[in-house]
Design an enzyme around this catalytic site. Structure first.
Site, PDB file in Angstrom:
ATOM      1  N   ASN A 118      26.049 101.447  71.929  1.00 30.96           N
ATOM      2  CA  ASN A 118      26.412 100.057  72.188  1.00 30.96           C
ATOM      3  C   ASN A 118      25.325  99.104  71.721  1.00 30.96           C
ATOM      4  OD1 ASN A 118      28.669 101.145  73.391  1.00 30.96           O
ATOM      5  ND2 ASN A 118      27.841 100.993  75.465  1.00 30.96           N
ATOM      6  N   VAL A 119      25.709  97.868  71.461  1.00 31.81           N
ATOM      7  CA  VAL A 119      24.766  96.848  70.983  1.00 31.81           C
ATOM      8  C   VAL A 119      24.626  95.725  72.005  1.00 31.81           C
ATOM      9  CG1 VAL A 119      25.180  97.374  68.555  1.00 31.81           C
ATOM     10  CG2 VAL A 119      26.622  95.667  69.687  1.00 31.81           C
ATOM     11  N   HIS A 135      22.745 101.997  67.300  1.00 36.42           N
ATOM     12  CA  HIS A 135      23.338 101.053  66.351  1.00 36.42           C
ATOM     13  C   HIS A 135      22.711  99.666  66.418  1.00 36.42           C
ATOM     14  CE1 HIS A 135      27.141 103.775  66.526  1.00 36.42           C
ATOM     15  NE2 HIS A 135      26.261 104.191  65.643  1.00 36.42           N
ATOM     16  N   CYS A 143      16.062  89.051  58.951  1.00 31.65           N
ATOM     17  CA  CYS A 143      16.242  88.418  57.649  1.00 31.65           C
ATOM     18  C   CYS A 143      16.282  89.504  56.584  1.00 31.65           C
ATOM     19  CB  CYS A 143      15.109  87.436  57.358  1.00 31.65           C
ATOM     20  SG  CYS A 143      15.195  86.721  55.689  1.00 31.65           S
ATOM     21  N   CYS A 197      11.925  81.896  55.406  1.00 30.33           N
ATOM     22  CA  CYS A 197      12.008  81.998  53.947  1.00 30.33           C
ATOM     23  C   CYS A 197      13.316  81.489  53.369  1.00 30.33           C
ATOM     24  CB  CYS A 197      11.777  83.447  53.502  1.00 30.33           C
ATOM     25  SG  CYS A 197      13.180  84.552  53.827  1.00 30.33           S
ATOM     26  N   SER A 236      34.398 108.024  72.275  1.00 27.70           N
ATOM     27  CA  SER A 236      35.418 108.884  71.673  1.00 27.70           C
ATOM     28  C   SER A 236      34.805 109.869  70.693  1.00 27.70           C
ATOM     29  CB  SER A 236      36.456 108.028  70.938  1.00 27.70           C
ATOM     30  OG  SER A 236      35.840 107.359  69.840  1.00 27.70           O
TER      31      SER A 236
END
Length: 301
Positions: A118-119, A135, A143, A197, A236
């Protein structure tokens, strides 16, 4: 590498059936050195949908791929418009009983580690330490030109300023923090560049079609090697990024236990699959072990 989301997996008829017996899970945790591998299913009780369960988002939504994001300015505009709106909800999600149980098991010294697909950062918000984010995390931005990392909350502030009055109503929320918007709702949404940048900003997550960093994979493999058993929670195991650790554990003779209401691609490698809601299952296991759950959630700011 996370497979493209258009690929699907259909459970074979010869997979072992699910059970409601939590004895094997309780037994493994009582022994200790359990490695947890969690997926989207552990966060559904926090209001974040999953990909493949009942009503999963893949039935109506194709997540952004790395190739599309890097190749097309319009794809980036669409992604950031949807993700910016989704972050308002996603960033406010709180840990549920499943996350709190995992944190409590860790405090008792029963875990060899936590790997999450999960994020959302909810394991850490619940108090788990040393979580490996397989993940990545939506809370960080990188960047693509200079490699600088920055806070998602700061990016959200900059995007609010650049898109005053952007208040579309999303049809649905997705597990990657993406809100469903039409092209008309996206409109001429302004994407802000790197403050340092001027380069292209990307959330620090592994998109579909993008490889998980090799060092991260090797760290996870080492955790599997040091564990006594592997406990899969709410995944899953359709894509190889998580399934490979199940296979590694099984090949090493380490018990694999899965708590997931639907069949998984890893069932044939498991001692048992417990087909119960995660919050209920893990709260029950904690009770069997005499471990109280801390209801307080950490500040995610």
């Amino acid at each position: 590498m996370r497979m493209r989301p258009t690929l699907s997996w259909t459970p074979a008829e010869d997979l072992p059936p699910g059970t409601t017996d939590l004895g094997p899970v309780t037994g493994a945790l009582s022994t200790g050195r359990v490695l947890v591998l969690s997926g989207a299913g552990i966060s559904t009780e926090s209001g974040i949908p999953d990909y493949r369960g009942e009503g999963g988002s893949l039935s109506r939504h194709t997540p952004m791929t790395y190739q599309d994001f890097t190749a097309s300015a319009q794809a980036r505009r669409r992604y950031w418009a949807r993700s910016h709106l989704g972050w308002r909800t996603f960033g406010r999600a709180l840990p549920n009983a499943g996350h709190r149980a995992v944190a409590a098991f860790g405090r008792r010294g029963l875990l060899a580690g936590v790997i999450t697909q999960n994020v959302d950062g909810l394991h850490q918000a619940a108090g788990s330490e040393g979580v490996v984010e397989l993940h990545g995390s939506l809370a960080r931005v990188v960047c693509l030109s200079c490699g600088t990392f920055s806070s998602r909350r700061e990016l959200a502030r900059r995007m609010e300023e650049a898109n005053e009055g952007f208040e579309p109503v999303a049809a649905a929320m997705n597990p990657d923090g993406d809100a469903d918007l039409t092209d008309g709702q996206v409109g001429d949404f302004r994407v802000v560049p790197c403050a340092g940048c001027g380069g292209i900003l990307k959330p620090d997550v592994v998109f579909f079609g993008e490889a998980v960093p090799p060092r991260r994979v090797e760290h996870c493999r080492a955790l599997v090697g040091a564990a006594s058993s592997l406990l899969v929670l709410g995944s899953s195991l359709t894509v190889m990024s998580g399934l490979r650790f199940v296979r590694q554990a099984a090949e090493a003779g380490k018990p694999v236990l899965i708590v997931n209401r639907d069949p998984t691609r890893g069932d044939r490698h498991a001692v048992a699959r417990v087909a119960l809601p995660l919050g209920t299952a893990l709260t029950t296991v904690a009770g069997h072990l005499g471990i109280p759950l801390d209801g307080a959630a950490a500040d995610r700011g």
